[in-house]
Scaffold this motif. Structure first.
Motif, short mmCIF file in Angstrom:
data_model
loop_
_atom_site.label_atom_id
_atom_site.label_comp_id
_atom_site.label_asym_id
_atom_site.label_seq_id
_atom_site.Cartn_x
_atom_site.Cartn_y
_atom_site.Cartn_z
N ILE A 25 -13.53 -28.19 -4.55
CA ILE A 25 -12.58 -28.75 -5.51
C ILE A 25 -11.41 -27.79 -5.69
CG2 ILE A 25 -12.24 -29.54 -7.88
CD1 ILE A 25 -15.20 -30.16 -8.02
N SER A 26 -10.20 -28.32 -5.57
CA SER A 26 -8.99 -27.52 -5.79
C SER A 26 -8.00 -28.31 -6.63
CB SER A 26 -8.34 -27.14 -4.46
OG SER A 26 -7.12 -26.45 -4.68
N ARG A 27 -7.27 -27.60 -7.47
CA ARG A 27 -6.20 -28.24 -8.26
C ARG A 27 -4.86 -28.13 -7.54
NH1 ARG A 27 -7.76 -30.30 -12.78
NH2 ARG A 27 -9.75 -29.66 -13.69
N HIS A 28 -4.88 -27.62 -6.32
CA HIS A 28 -3.67 -27.52 -5.50
C HIS A 28 -3.78 -28.58 -4.40
CE1 HIS A 28 -2.76 -23.74 -7.53
NE2 HIS A 28 -4.00 -23.37 -7.28
N ARG A 29 -3.08 -29.69 -4.57
CA ARG A 29 -3.23 -30.83 -3.66
C ARG A 29 -2.94 -30.46 -2.21
NH1 ARG A 29 -1.86 -36.85 -5.06
NH2 ARG A 29 -3.89 -36.40 -5.98
N SER A 30 -1.85 -29.74 -1.97
CA SER A 30 -1.51 -29.39 -0.59
C SER A 30 -2.60 -28.53 0.03
CB SER A 30 -0.17 -28.64 -0.55
OG SER A 30 0.89 -29.48 -0.95
N ALA A 31 -3.10 -27.57 -0.73
CA ALA A 31 -4.15 -26.70 -0.21
C ALA A 31 -5.41 -27.49 0.12
CB ALA A 31 -4.48 -25.61 -1.23
N ALA A 32 -5.75 -28.45 -0.73
CA ALA A 32 -6.95 -29.26 -0.49
C ALA A 32 -6.78 -30.09 0.78
CB ALA A 32 -7.23 -30.15 -1.68
N ARG A 33 -5.63 -30.75 0.92
CA ARG A 33 -5.40 -31.60 2.08
C ARG A 33 -5.37 -30.78 3.37
NH1 ARG A 33 -4.83 -37.18 0.32
NH2 ARG A 33 -5.09 -36.93 -1.91
N GLU A 34 -4.75 -29.63 3.30
CA GLU A 34 -4.65 -28.77 4.49
C GLU A 34 -6.00 -28.13 4.83
OE1 GLU A 34 0.04 -27.93 3.49
OE2 GLU A 34 -1.49 -26.42 3.01
N THR A 35 -6.81 -27.86 3.82
CA THR A 35 -8.16 -27.35 4.09
C THR A 35 -9.00 -28.43 4.75
OG1 THR A 35 -8.05 -25.83 2.21
CG2 THR A 35 -10.24 -26.37 3.05
N ALA A 36 -8.85 -29.67 4.32
CA ALA A 36 -9.56 -30.78 4.95
C ALA A 36 -9.15 -30.90 6.42
CB ALA A 36 -9.27 -32.09 4.22
N ALA A 37 -7.85 -30.70 6.70
CA ALA A 37 -7.37 -30.73 8.08
C ALA A 37 -7.96 -29.57 8.88
CB ALA A 37 -5.85 -30.68 8.11
N LEU A 38 -8.07 -28.40 8.24
CA LEU A 38 -8.66 -27.23 8.88
C LEU A 38 -10.12 -27.50 9.24
CD1 LEU A 38 -8.11 -24.23 9.65
CD2 LEU A 38 -8.92 -23.61 7.38
N LEU A 39 -10.83 -28.13 8.34
CA LEU A 39 -12.22 -28.52 8.62
C LEU A 39 -12.29 -29.52 9.77
CD1 LEU A 39 -13.46 -28.81 4.93
CD2 LEU A 39 -14.50 -27.33 6.67
N GLY A 40 -11.32 -30.43 9.81
CA GLY A 40 -11.27 -31.39 10.90
C GLY A 40 -11.09 -30.71 12.25
N GLU A 41 -10.23 -29.68 12.29
CA GLU A 41 -10.02 -28.93 13.53
C GLU A 41 -11.28 -28.19 13.95
OE1 GLU A 41 -6.67 -26.36 13.19
OE2 GLU A 41 -5.26 -27.97 12.71
N ALA A 42 -12.14 -27.87 12.97
CA ALA A 42 -13.39 -27.17 13.26
C ALA A 42 -14.51 -28.13 13.67
CB ALA A 42 -13.83 -26.35 12.05
N GLY A 43 -14.19 -29.43 13.74
CA GLY A 43 -15.17 -30.41 14.19
C GLY A 43 -15.87 -31.18 13.10
N PHE A 44 -15.40 -31.03 11.86
CA PHE A 44 -16.01 -31.74 10.75
C PHE A 44 -15.17 -32.97 10.38
CE2 PHE A 44 -17.40 -27.35 10.43
CZ PHE A 44 -18.77 -27.48 10.22
N SER A 45 -15.78 -33.87 9.63
CA SER A 45 -15.06 -35.07 9.18
C SER A 45 -15.24 -35.23 7.67
CB SER A 45 -15.58 -36.31 9.91
OG SER A 45 -15.40 -36.19 11.30
N PRO A 46 -14.54 -34.41 6.88
CA PRO A 46 -14.71 -34.47 5.42
C PRO A 46 -14.05 -35.70 4.83
CG PRO A 46 -12.96 -32.95 5.97
CD PRO A 46 -13.56 -33.38 7.28
#
Length: 296
Positions: free
Chosen positions: A142-163
């Motif tokens: 959970i983050s209150r920084h929307r950009s950080a949350a969305r970009e972290t989700a993208a980072l997880l996607g690059e690591a092979g995850f599907s959050p």
């Protein structure tokens, strides 16, 4: 009693930090998912004492700095605060920002795989939680920084995850519901023991479900046997006065059915000498029913 999430964070806090760049990356994740990070204040709020201690060590390793204030800790939440403008400027600079307009994930600072993992570990330590797998499969950040949350989700996607992404009370939530993804992520972050506990819970649940299905199936089969036997005995009882007049094969069938009402058709067929197949015995029972109907 400590929660599964707290125990998981305890294990993550034992992960070594061998390089300064990884210490910076982990604190980057912490600040992106902590309670407050603004140009005037950074505040980490946690109920986990080991994480609080690790954050102090990481601050020293990454920046050569200390927190300006530490409050709580007597069984309650611990608050680690930075208000010094020079310290905040140094932290912001380590993220590759000239100044903090909004918190987001600068992948240029996370070029190395070890740094990306460290960032994600920090994010989980500061803003993450994972359910006891014996109750449900759920891990979230959970983050209150929307950009950080969305970009972290993208980072997880690059690591092979599907959050998955959602919003809750003005915050952005990155979450997983699949046990396999939770196992893999915990292993990646440095909590293999708790990843194994998720796997063990899944195996135990699947075994219990298999046993339940088998029991339900057996119960259903027993119910079918009982119902079928009751129908057979009902019409055979009507034939009891006429059994001696029946052909031997039908008389023996009727007598055995009355003597062993608890047996299935297959089990009853095995009582004959020689044994009779299920279709063969069903044929005899149908003949007995027809005769019973004709004499009623």
């Amino acid at each position: 009693m400590t929660s599964f999430a707290s125990e998981t964070k305890d294990e993550l806090c034992r992960a070594p930090v061998s390089k300064k760049c990884c210490a910076v990356a982990e604190m980057y994740g912490v600040f992106a998912f902590c309670g407050v990070f603004s140009p005037t204040e950074a505040r980490i709020i946690t109920g986990n004492r080991k994480f609080a201690k690790r954050a102090e060590t990481l601050m020293q390793t990454a920046y050569g700095l200390t927190f300006d204030e530490e409050r709580g800790g007597d069984g309650g939440k611990i608050s680690l605060v930075v208000r010094d403008a020079a310290k905040i400027a140094a932290i912001v600079a380590s993220f590759g920002f000239g100044e903090l307009v909004s918190m987001h994930v600068n992948l240029g600072v996370l070029e190395e795989e070890c740094c990306r993992v460290s960032f994600l570990r920090g994010a989980f330590l500061a803003g993450g939680s994972v359910n006891n797998p014996y109750k449900s499969y759920h891990l979230e950040l959970i983050s209150r920084h929307r950009s950080a949350a969305r970009e972290t989700a993208a980072l997880l996607g690059e690591a092979g995850f599907s959050p998955k992404l959602s919003e809750r009370s003005g915050a952005d939530v990155i979450y997983f519901k699949r046990s396999g993804a939770i196992e893999e992520l915990l292993t990646l972050l440095g909590a293999p023991n708790h990843a194994m506990r998720v796997m063990e819970a899944k195996i135990e649940k699947e075994m219990n479900q298999s046993v339940n299905r088998r029991v339900n199936c057996d119960t259903a089969n027993v119910s079918k046997t009982v119902i079928a036997s009751e129908k057979h005995t009902d019409f055979i009882e009507k034939l009891r006065p006429f059994l001696s007049d029946l052909p031997d094969r039908l008389r023996i069938t009727a007598e055995l059915r009355l003597a062993y009402p608890e047996l299935s058709i297959t089990e009853l067929g095995a009582m004959f000498s020689p044994p009779i197949s299920k279709p063969g015995l069903n044929h005899r029972l149908r003949k007995l029913r027809e005769i019973a109907e004709s004499v009623m």
